[in-house]
Write a protein that holds these residues in place. Structure first.
Motif, PDB file in Angstrom:
ATOM      1  N   ASN A 213       0.817  -1.213   0.000  1.00  0.00           N
ATOM      2  CA  ASN A 213       0.000   0.000   0.000  1.00  0.00           C
ATOM      3  C   ASN A 213       0.852   1.264   0.000  1.00  0.00           C
ATOM      4  O   ASN A 213       0.472   2.278  -0.606  1.00  0.00           O
TER       5      ASN A 213
ATOM      6  N   GLU B  32     -10.247 -10.980   1.544  1.00  0.00           N
ATOM      7  CA  GLU B  32     -10.577  -9.792   2.323  1.00  0.00           C
ATOM      8  C   GLU B  32      -9.390  -9.231   3.099  1.00  0.00           C
ATOM      9  O   GLU B  32      -9.245  -8.014   3.234  1.00  0.00           O
TER      10      GLU B  32
ATOM     11  N   CYS C 155      -7.311  -7.194   0.837  1.00  0.00           N
ATOM     12  CA  CYS C 155      -8.074  -6.018   0.429  1.00  0.00           C
ATOM     13  C   CYS C 155      -8.122  -4.977   1.542  1.00  0.00           C
ATOM     14  O   CYS C 155      -7.995  -3.776   1.283  1.00  0.00           O
ATOM     15  N   SER C 156      -8.291  -5.420   2.765  1.00  0.00           N
ATOM     16  CA  SER C 156      -8.364  -4.467   3.872  1.00  0.00           C
ATOM     17  C   SER C 156      -7.039  -3.755   4.090  1.00  0.00           C
ATOM     18  O   SER C 156      -6.996  -2.653   4.641  1.00  0.00           O
TER      19      SER C 156
ATOM     20  N   TYR D  36     -15.529  -4.067  -0.394  1.00  0.00           N
ATOM     21  CA  TYR D  36     -14.621  -3.002  -0.815  1.00  0.00           C
ATOM     22  C   TYR D  36     -14.014  -2.295   0.387  1.00  0.00           C
ATOM     23  O   TYR D  36     -14.563  -2.316   1.496  1.00  0.00           O
ATOM     24  N   ASN D  37     -12.862  -1.685   0.152  1.00  0.00           N
ATOM     25  CA  ASN D  37     -12.143  -0.927   1.175  1.00  0.00           C
ATOM     26  C   ASN D  37     -12.539   0.539   1.027  1.00  0.00           C
ATOM     27  O   ASN D  37     -12.064   1.231   0.118  1.00  0.00           O
TER      28      ASN D  37
ATOM     29  N   SER E  55     -11.923   3.257   2.692  1.00  0.00           N
ATOM     30  CA  SER E  55     -10.892   4.276   2.870  1.00  0.00           C
ATOM     31  C   SER E  55     -10.041   4.457   1.611  1.00  0.00           C
ATOM     32  O   SER E  55      -9.847   5.589   1.133  1.00  0.00           O
TER      33      SER E  55
ATOM     34  N   ILE F 260     -15.871  -3.312   3.891  1.00  0.00           N
ATOM     35  CA  ILE F 260     -15.123  -4.096   4.871  1.00  0.00           C
ATOM     36  C   ILE F 260     -15.115  -3.317   6.176  1.00  0.00           C
ATOM     37  O   ILE F 260     -14.789  -2.128   6.205  1.00  0.00           O
TER      38      ILE F 260
ATOM     39  N   ALA G 182     -14.074  -1.643   9.471  1.00  0.00           N
ATOM     40  CA  ALA G 182     -12.806  -1.132   9.988  1.00  0.00           C
ATOM     41  C   ALA G 182     -12.620  -1.615  11.405  1.00  0.00           C
ATOM     42  O   ALA G 182     -13.525  -1.497  12.240  1.00  0.00           O
TER      43      ALA G 182
END
Length: 357
Positions: A269, A284, A287-288, A335-336, A338, A354, A356
């Motif tokens: 990221n 997931e 993805c997170s 989906y993320n 943020s 997703i 938090a």
């Protein structure tokens, strides 16, 4: 004389009746007790049979303790959830007092997996849970007699080098798979990014199951006329440079279910987000950490299913050699929020955010 004879006859008859009565009471008491015992046993058996019928399986012996070894490749939310589901299933089905679990974390090292599984065999555990591909391969190499259940395994045929896959391994190995519909994941990528020009497929070259997923997705991209390029990292030390190269030449990245990448989402990221390159993830957890969307399964569910399979093997004597590998019952578009917000990506309404944590 007749009176004396009659009196003597009556006395004799009365004595015989009393003796017969005493004998009858004693005999009936024993018989009644036996009948009562038999009735009690029958009632108990019937009750147990009824309980077994109600529960769908035979209850474990109260004094039986099952020793189970769990080898998990590394600490990661997805793998952690699979282990949690497995342990919960055993607690629900066997009871806390009837199961003894030895949990071992291999810290991402294949050699540690081998050492852990060899020790499980030495300890003569009743069953081994291998959480991820490397533990599964290590367990299969360590024993061909102790039942081995895998979970978080993408493709058993690839992991165990089985050419004629039929759904069951034919060996002492079975379990659950974390394979999501790869074709649907590729469709998700196209749905969210219809103008994509080139997709970078990023995974660890040391993970055979990741290559399997990459190959399937490549075929889907080819069918849709979308260009792609593979970017592989041998280990975590190469991830930053590999992601940098991918972001320089691709407008979308795809990361399959991959343990090495899953443990390094922050590093991914830190490169992809500033570069403005979105990532479609295979599960997931990834993805997170660095993705925008995924078509995800529940790792808790596949872990729980593996626990149910363990119960069937240990308590009901199910033959693991004929047990088909099981898959997640459902997948969910997630989906993320943020990362999508930071990249200015609008997600359709049928996607679930997703949570938090």
């Amino acid at each position: 004389m007749k009176k004396k004879a009659l009196a003597l006859l009556m006395a004799t008859a009365m004595s015989a009746t009393m003796l017969a009565g005493c004998g009858s009471d004693g005999g009936n008491t024993t018989a009644d007790n036996a009948a009562s015992t038999d009735d009690s046993t029958t009632a108990t058996d019937d009750g147990a049979a009824q309980d077994a019928t109600d529960d769908g399986a035979e209850a474990p012996a109260a004094d039986k303790v099952y020793n189970i070894g769990i080898c998990q490749l590394l600490e990661h939310p997805a793998l952690d959830e699979a282990t949690r589901g497995f342990e919960q299933a055993l607690t629900d089905l066997l009871g806390e007092g009837n199961v003894n679990i030895s949990f071992q974390n291999a810290q991402g090292e294949q050699t540690n997996c081998a050492t852990i599984c060899t020790q499980f065999v030495t300890d003569d555990v009743d069953l081994i849970l291998a959480n991820a591909t490397s533990p599964l391969q290590a367990a299969a190499a360590a024993t061909n007699t102790i039942p081995i259940l895998g979970t978080s395994i993408t493709d058993y045929a690839t992991a165990l080098d089985i050419a004629d896959w039929t759904g069951a391994t034919g060996t002492n190995v079975s379990g659950t798979s974390d394979l999501a519909p790869l074709e649907e994941q590729e469709k998700m990528l196209v749905e969210l990014f219809p103008d994509v020009q080139k997709v970078g497929i990023l995974y660890c070259s040391a993970e055979a199951n990741s290559k399997y997923q990459a190959d399937v997705v490549k075929g889907c991209l080819e069918a849709d006329g979308i260009a792609y390029e593979e970017y592989t990292a041998a280990d975590s030390n190469e991830i930053q440079s590999v992601v940098t190269s991918a972001c320089e030449s691709c407008d979308v990245l795809y990361i399959p279910t991959d343990n090495t990448l899953a443990a390094a989402t922050e590093a991914v990221n830190n490169v992809a987000l500033p570069a403005g390159v979105p990532i479609i993830a295979g599960e997931e957890g990834i993805c997170s950490g660095c993705g925008v969307a995924t078509l995800s399964i529940s790792y808790y569910d596949i872990g729980y299913t593996a626990g149910e399979m363990a119960y069937d093997i240990l308590v009901n004597g199910a033959d693991i050699t004929t047990m088909d590998v099981k898959y997640a019952p459902q997948v969910t578009k997630k989906y993320n929020a943020s990362i999508c917000e930071q990249l200015g990506i609008t997600i359709p309404d049928d996607y679930e955010a997703i949570s938090a944590e």
